[in-house]
Design a protein around this motif. Sequence first.
Motif, mmCIF file in Angstrom:
data_model
loop_
_atom_site.group_PDB
_atom_site.id
_atom_site.type_symbol
_atom_site.label_atom_id
_atom_site.label_comp_id
_atom_site.label_asym_id
_atom_site.label_seq_id
_atom_site.Cartn_x
_atom_site.Cartn_y
_atom_site.Cartn_z
ATOM 1 N N PHE B 23 0.799 -1.252 0.080
ATOM 2 C CA PHE B 23 -0.060 0.108 -0.054
ATOM 3 C C PHE B 23 0.670 1.176 0.142
ATOM 4 N N LEU B 31 0.183 8.335 -6.641
ATOM 5 C CA LEU B 31 0.292 9.801 -6.355
ATOM 6 C C LEU B 31 1.094 10.542 -7.219
ATOM 7 N N MET B 33 2.230 9.535 -10.192
ATOM 8 C CA MET B 33 1.462 9.400 -11.690
ATOM 9 C C MET B 33 0.378 10.549 -11.617
ATOM 10 N N HIS B 34 -0.517 10.541 -10.643
ATOM 11 C CA HIS B 34 -1.698 11.514 -10.742
ATOM 12 C C HIS B 34 -1.393 12.943 -10.716
ATOM 13 N N VAL B 66 5.370 4.258 -12.753
ATOM 14 C CA VAL B 66 4.773 3.321 -13.439
ATOM 15 C C VAL B 66 5.113 1.740 -13.236
ATOM 16 N N ALA B 73 1.408 -3.816 -7.786
ATOM 17 C CA ALA B 73 0.136 -4.266 -8.067
ATOM 18 C C ALA B 73 0.018 -5.569 -8.563
ATOM 19 N N VAL B 154 -8.657 -4.092 -7.465
ATOM 20 C CA VAL B 154 -7.943 -4.922 -8.438
ATOM 21 C C VAL B 154 -8.379 -5.112 -9.922
ATOM 22 N N GLY B 157 -7.528 -2.131 -11.654
ATOM 23 C CA GLY B 157 -6.236 -2.165 -11.931
ATOM 24 C C GLY B 157 -5.975 -2.933 -13.108
ATOM 25 N N LEU B 160 -6.620 -1.313 -16.125
ATOM 26 C CA LEU B 160 -5.437 -0.429 -16.588
ATOM 27 C C LEU B 160 -4.468 -1.193 -17.357
ATOM 28 N N PHE B 161 -4.193 -2.467 -16.660
ATOM 29 C CA PHE B 161 -3.239 -3.228 -17.203
ATOM 30 C C PHE B 161 -3.470 -3.397 -18.755
ATOM 31 N N GLY B 187 -8.970 3.871 -4.786
ATOM 32 C CA GLY B 187 -7.486 3.889 -4.302
ATOM 33 C C GLY B 187 -7.464 4.904 -3.272
ATOM 34 N N SER B 191 -6.947 4.446 0.821
ATOM 35 C CA SER B 191 -5.975 5.273 1.551
ATOM 36 C C SER B 191 -6.348 5.736 2.719
HETATM 37 C C1 HEM Z 1 -3.784 1.390 -2.841
HETATM 38 C C2 HEM Z 1 -3.701 0.812 -3.644
HETATM 39 C C3 HEM Z 1 -3.643 1.668 -5.062
HETATM 40 C C4 HEM Z 1 -3.694 2.934 -5.151
HETATM 41 C C5 HEM Z 1 -3.843 4.103 -4.278
HETATM 42 C C6 HEM Z 1 -3.506 3.188 -6.719
HETATM 43 C C7 HEM Z 1 -3.516 4.522 -7.296
HETATM 44 C C8 HEM Z 1 -3.383 4.773 -8.612
HETATM 45 C C9 HEM Z 1 -3.234 5.812 -9.402
HETATM 46 C C10 HEM Z 1 -3.574 7.134 -8.463
HETATM 47 C C11 HEM Z 1 -3.089 5.790 -10.481
HETATM 48 C C12 HEM Z 1 -2.757 6.784 -11.380
HETATM 49 C C13 HEM Z 1 -3.987 7.183 -12.348
HETATM 50 C C14 HEM Z 1 -4.260 8.447 -12.398
HETATM 51 O O1 HEM Z 1 -4.065 9.340 -11.399
HETATM 52 O O2 HEM Z 1 -4.631 8.830 -13.586
HETATM 53 C C15 HEM Z 1 -2.852 4.370 -10.740
HETATM 54 C C16 HEM Z 1 -2.766 3.734 -11.830
HETATM 55 C C17 HEM Z 1 -2.423 2.367 -11.998
HETATM 56 N N1 HEM Z 1 -2.850 1.594 -11.395
HETATM 57 FE FE1 HEM Z 1 -3.076 1.765 -9.186
HETATM 58 N N2 HEM Z 1 -3.690 1.884 -7.331
HETATM 59 C C18 HEM Z 1 -3.512 1.084 -6.302
HETATM 60 C C19 HEM Z 1 -3.568 -0.202 -6.467
HETATM 61 C C20 HEM Z 1 -3.396 -1.094 -7.773
HETATM 62 C C21 HEM Z 1 -3.612 -2.197 -7.909
HETATM 63 C C22 HEM Z 1 -3.890 -3.214 -7.129
HETATM 64 C C23 HEM Z 1 -3.713 -2.418 -9.384
HETATM 65 C C24 HEM Z 1 -3.491 -3.768 -10.171
HETATM 66 C C25 HEM Z 1 -4.121 -4.912 -9.859
HETATM 67 C C26 HEM Z 1 -3.269 -1.193 -9.885
HETATM 68 C C27 HEM Z 1 -2.761 -1.102 -11.306
HETATM 69 C C28 HEM Z 1 -2.709 0.217 -11.803
HETATM 70 C C29 HEM Z 1 -2.276 0.551 -13.270
HETATM 71 C C30 HEM Z 1 -2.016 -0.620 -14.006
HETATM 72 C C31 HEM Z 1 -2.252 1.784 -13.336
HETATM 73 C C32 HEM Z 1 -1.912 2.521 -14.721
HETATM 74 C C33 HEM Z 1 -0.534 2.781 -14.825
HETATM 75 C C34 HEM Z 1 0.728 1.513 -14.640
HETATM 76 O O3 HEM Z 1 0.724 0.867 -15.480
HETATM 77 O O4 HEM Z 1 1.259 1.580 -13.696
HETATM 78 N N3 HEM Z 1 -3.301 -0.230 -8.931
HETATM 79 N N4 HEM Z 1 -2.928 3.625 -9.538
#
Ligand code: HEM
Lengths: 332, 222
Positions: B23, B31, B33-34, B66, B73, B154, B157, B160-161, B187, B191
């Motif tokens: 986490f 954060l 990325m955002h 990323v 993730a 999940v 996420g 997004l993958f 997300g 948090s």
């Molecule tokens: C506490 C857990 C998580 C938080 C706070 C979180 C937060 C975020 C945020 C803020 C973004 C950027 C999106 C944007 O701002 O436009 C993002 C992107 C992404 N998240 Fe998460 N996420 C979490 C868990 C996960 C999990 C569990 C997965 C997958 C199963 C995941 C997969 C992705 C992917 C694939 C992206 C697109 C960028 C990349 O390929 O890394 N995230 N996430």
Amino acid sequence: MKAIVFILFFVLRVVVNIPDVRGQDDGSADTDSLAARYAGYEDNEKCFTCHGGTIYEFTNPESGKKMRRLMPKSRVLSKKAFYNSVHHNFSCTDCHSYEFNTFPHPSELIFEEYMNCIDCHGGDEQFAEYHFDEIQKEFEKSVHYSQEGNGFSCWKCHNPHTYVPIARRTEDITTVVKISNNMCLNCHTNEEELRLFSGAKELDVSSAHDWLPNQTLHFQSVRCIECHTQINDTVMVAHLVLPKAKAVQKCNECHSQNSILMATLYKFKAKEERRTSGFLNGIIINESYVIGANRNKKLNTLSIVIMLATLGGILIHLVLRLIFIKNTKHGT
Amino acid sequence: MGHKLYLYPKWLRIWHFINLMLFFILIATGLSMHYSAASGWLVSSTGKAVSNVENGNFLMDFMTAVKWHNIAAIILCFNYLFYLIANSYTGNVRYYNIKEQALLKKIFIQARYYAYGMFKGEPHPFPVNEERKFNPLQKTTYFITMYVLMPLLVLSGIGLFFPELIPDKIFGLSGLLVNSLIHITVGYFLSLFMIVHIYICTLGVTPSTLFKGMINGYHEVH
Ligand code: HEM
Ligand code: HEM
């Protein structure tokens, strides 16, 4: 069901007088109205007889025999595409030598030089908003210009016979992206085309972009020129294609609040949007999703307010605990 | 005088530890990325592109974010799967059962205790025992966290993958957009949960008791 639809359609046709277009062959069929609409239509028919399809026919004057031949692909032009293009009102011989009117075409015509955009549109007031001269200047600074001697010209990307200003006319960004990228890939994944200008073998565009996460999505959502050109304020689509080493490689040039996409891919929309609502990032929001650039200010503010409220609540609770509970032993 | 209950078995503690480490990584990288880059438009109000704008990074380089978000993730997905299976298999899931008479009322009683009763030295309305590891408020929160929000996180996420899995349009909006909004919102709430969760965990016999419990497995009751 089919019958009902048919009857409904029939009634509708009678009532509102819809022309029956079912089964109608697109451009080619309605010859009369095309002739009425396009100035060069009748002249052009002569050319289209042979150049409108992949096979042409003629009678051999010596033997009197009918002959059928394949038309080389690069000499075929779709009539429909031509009449849909911006240059639909022209006669072929407005740009091509008048001597093409004779068949077989005289062989010296192989020396005919093609005109470039700027030959007609240089200093063109009527199309001032397209900034042709600026585009020409950009092209002259681009990497493509080094191949000008080998015949690289506007035509390599823009076919004057079929040209449509897609970035201005299409609402749908995905279509713009597809058409634009196909322009580049036409040569850059085609060994023959590429060899015309450089010794390079077929480029593996895909492995050259290995570093890019989610490559397919990127290729579908943004144009090559987003990263491979220098941004220009004036022209709608940048033409100054940069050398490889100068291409954008930092993610946050696009993935950020001040995304360059606002000055490139979304430029036209951005101008519209700013005029109407003054809100910028909204545009990307409806079309696709760009991490880091799609920031909804209101949602972000709200999230920060909730976060602060939560922390504030915790702080107050903590203070109250310290005041009221001297002995912290209480248990959950 | 308190006695101890063994409420946090080893598998749970291991899951929980991995979970919280992930986490931290996911929140920091998410954060980053955002909020990538500093403020200010590249396109100025006159519609002119302002060249040479330095695009800053938030917390870390975008690419790094990323990469680590992806790594964390993927591990989190497996860790969550492990939790789901182990929680059911060991029967620990029974503590999360929210089908209970007058749950809302009990939640209110617990909330009132946190907001008022505990300062007055009132007794704990739902003391912990072998059959009741969580009070009703805690139970409901854990249930929503683990069985509603985590799956959403999940799944979005994974969306997004593999963007090709997402429908092009959802409710007339870009599918990518809807999916991302779900991801960020969930997300964010997770948090928020974590912050409150950590604070509530200081309300043990002493502020550190519950944390120790999550390390050695024993819940201390007084
Ligand atoms: C506490 C857990 C998580 C938080 C706070 C979180 C937060 C975020 C945020 C803020 C973004 C950027 C999106 C944007 O701002 O436009 C993002 C992107 C992404 N998240 Fe998460 N996420 C979490 C868990 C996960 C999990 C569990 C997965 C997958 C199963 C995941 C997969 C992705 C992917 C694939 C992206 C697109 C960028 C990349 O390929 O890394 N995230 N996430
Ligand atoms: C630094 C971060 C964290 C700390 C210090 C922490 C601490 C604790 C402690 C002390 C407990 C035992 C007390 C209790 O049962 O309420 C606990 C239980 C729990 N925590 Fe956390 N936690 C953290 C992060 C998280 C996160 C991110 C999640 C989930 C997204 C989570 C989910 C849970 C759950 C579901 C339980 C109950 C487990 C069970 O007994 O079945 N925690 N946590």
